[in-house]
Design a protein around this motif. Structure first.
Motif, short mmCIF file in Angstrom:
data_model
loop_
_atom_site.label_atom_id
_atom_site.label_comp_id
_atom_site.label_asym_id
_atom_site.label_seq_id
_atom_site.Cartn_x
_atom_site.Cartn_y
_atom_site.Cartn_z
N PRO A 75 0.81 -1.22 0.00
CA PRO A 75 0.00 0.00 0.00
C PRO A 75 0.85 1.28 0.00
CG PRO A 75 -0.93 -1.59 1.51
CD PRO A 75 0.38 -2.16 1.03
N HIS A 76 1.96 1.28 0.73
CA HIS A 76 2.78 2.50 0.75
C HIS A 76 3.42 2.76 -0.62
CE1 HIS A 76 5.72 -0.64 1.86
NE2 HIS A 76 6.57 0.10 1.18
N ASP A 77 3.62 1.72 -1.43
CA ASP A 77 4.15 1.92 -2.77
C ASP A 77 3.12 2.62 -3.66
OD1 ASP A 77 6.69 0.83 -2.39
OD2 ASP A 77 6.00 -1.19 -2.88
N LEU A 78 1.85 2.29 -3.48
CA LEU A 78 0.80 2.95 -4.24
C LEU A 78 0.76 4.43 -3.89
CD1 LEU A 78 -2.02 0.29 -3.87
CD2 LEU A 78 -0.62 0.74 -5.89
N ARG A 79 0.86 4.73 -2.61
CA ARG A 79 0.85 6.13 -2.17
C ARG A 79 2.07 6.87 -2.73
NH1 ARG A 79 2.71 9.32 2.19
NH2 ARG A 79 1.25 10.98 2.67
N ARG A 80 3.23 6.23 -2.67
CA ARG A 80 4.45 6.87 -3.20
C ARG A 80 4.35 7.12 -4.69
NH1 ARG A 80 8.77 3.14 -0.08
NH2 ARG A 80 8.52 4.06 1.97
N LEU A 81 3.77 6.19 -5.42
CA LEU A 81 3.58 6.37 -6.85
C LEU A 81 2.70 7.58 -7.12
CD1 LEU A 81 3.89 5.41 -9.79
CD2 LEU A 81 1.92 3.92 -9.41
N ARG A 82 1.61 7.70 -6.38
CA ARG A 82 0.71 8.84 -6.55
C ARG A 82 1.40 10.14 -6.20
NH1 ARG A 82 -1.94 11.75 -3.02
NH2 ARG A 82 -1.80 10.25 -1.32
N ILE A 83 2.13 10.15 -5.11
CA ILE A 83 2.82 11.37 -4.67
C ILE A 83 3.92 11.74 -5.66
CG2 ILE A 83 4.33 12.30 -2.87
CD1 ILE A 83 2.50 10.84 -0.84
N ARG A 84 4.63 10.74 -6.17
CA ARG A 84 5.69 11.01 -7.14
C ARG A 84 5.12 11.68 -8.38
NH1 ARG A 84 7.45 6.64 -10.70
NH2 ARG A 84 6.71 7.91 -12.09
N LYS A 85 3.89 11.33 -8.73
CA LYS A 85 3.22 11.95 -9.86
C LYS A 85 2.64 13.33 -9.51
CE LYS A 85 0.98 9.65 -12.87
NZ LYS A 85 1.83 10.08 -13.97
N GLU A 139 -7.89 12.11 -5.49
CA GLU A 139 -9.03 12.19 -6.39
C GLU A 139 -8.61 12.05 -7.85
OE1 GLU A 139 -12.89 15.01 -7.36
OE2 GLU A 139 -11.32 15.77 -6.06
N LYS A 140 -7.59 12.81 -8.25
CA LYS A 140 -7.15 12.77 -9.64
C LYS A 140 -6.51 11.42 -9.99
CE LYS A 140 -4.39 15.06 -13.12
NZ LYS A 140 -3.56 16.19 -13.47
N PHE A 141 -5.62 10.93 -9.14
CA PHE A 141 -4.92 9.67 -9.42
C PHE A 141 -5.89 8.50 -9.51
CE2 PHE A 141 -2.74 5.78 -8.09
CZ PHE A 141 -1.68 5.77 -8.98
N TRP A 142 -6.73 8.34 -8.51
CA TRP A 142 -7.61 7.17 -8.45
C TRP A 142 -8.75 7.24 -9.46
CZ3 TRP A 142 -5.83 2.89 -6.68
CH2 TRP A 142 -4.81 2.92 -5.73
N SER A 143 -9.17 8.43 -9.85
CA SER A 143 -10.26 8.53 -10.83
C SER A 143 -9.85 7.93 -12.17
CB SER A 143 -10.70 9.98 -11.01
OG SER A 143 -9.71 10.73 -11.67
N ARG A 144 -8.57 7.94 -12.48
CA ARG A 144 -8.09 7.36 -13.73
C ARG A 144 -8.36 5.86 -13.78
NH1 ARG A 144 -2.96 9.11 -12.56
NH2 ARG A 144 -3.14 10.66 -14.17
N PHE A 145 -8.52 5.23 -12.62
CA PHE A 145 -8.80 3.80 -12.54
C PHE A 145 -10.27 3.52 -12.22
CE2 PHE A 145 -4.42 4.59 -11.26
CZ PHE A 145 -3.75 3.87 -12.23
N GLY A 146 -11.10 4.57 -12.26
CA GLY A 146 -12.52 4.41 -11.98
C GLY A 146 -12.82 4.22 -10.51
N VAL A 147 -11.96 4.79 -9.66
CA VAL A 147 -12.07 4.62 -8.21
C VAL A 147 -12.29 5.98 -7.56
CG1 VAL A 147 -10.76 3.90 -6.16
CG2 VAL A 147 -10.58 2.59 -8.27
#
Length: 94
Positions: A34-44, A49-57
């Motif tokens: 889970p922390h890798d997912l957060r790091r990926l989002r933060i790195r971007k 809201e913006k990151f997860w909406s791309r995956f329909g979440v």
């Protein structure tokens, strides 16, 4: 089982000791923690809201995924393809 992680949902064995550390250079080793997912989002530099909406979440669900809640298989597959560079931002609509 509610405690299963994303990799187990995809039928992958999860061996934490054998999992190499994340590089977050677009080649996130899977199953991602889970922390890798957060790091990926933060790195971007994106909001949840913006990151997860791309995956329909929704932002709320994405927040839960970042803290360890099991990710549904369709979303996990998209995340894996995205993290491995197979899917790009322009391939996903958010």
């Amino acid at each position: 089982m509610a405690g299963r992680m994303m990799g187990e949902e995809l039928g992958m064995e999860q061996d934490v000791a054998a999992t190499p550390p994340s590089t977050l250079s677009g080649n996130v080793p899977w199953p991602a923690a889970p922390h890798d997912l957060r790091r990926l989002r933060i790195r971007k530099r994106e909001s949840q809201e913006k990151f997860w909406s791309r995956f329909g979440v929704t932002q709320s669900s994405g927040s839960r995924f970042e803290t360890g809640v099991v990710i549904p298989p369709p979303v996990a597959i998209l995340l894996r393809l995205y993290a491995n560079g197979t899917l790009k931002d322009e391939d996903l609509h958010g």
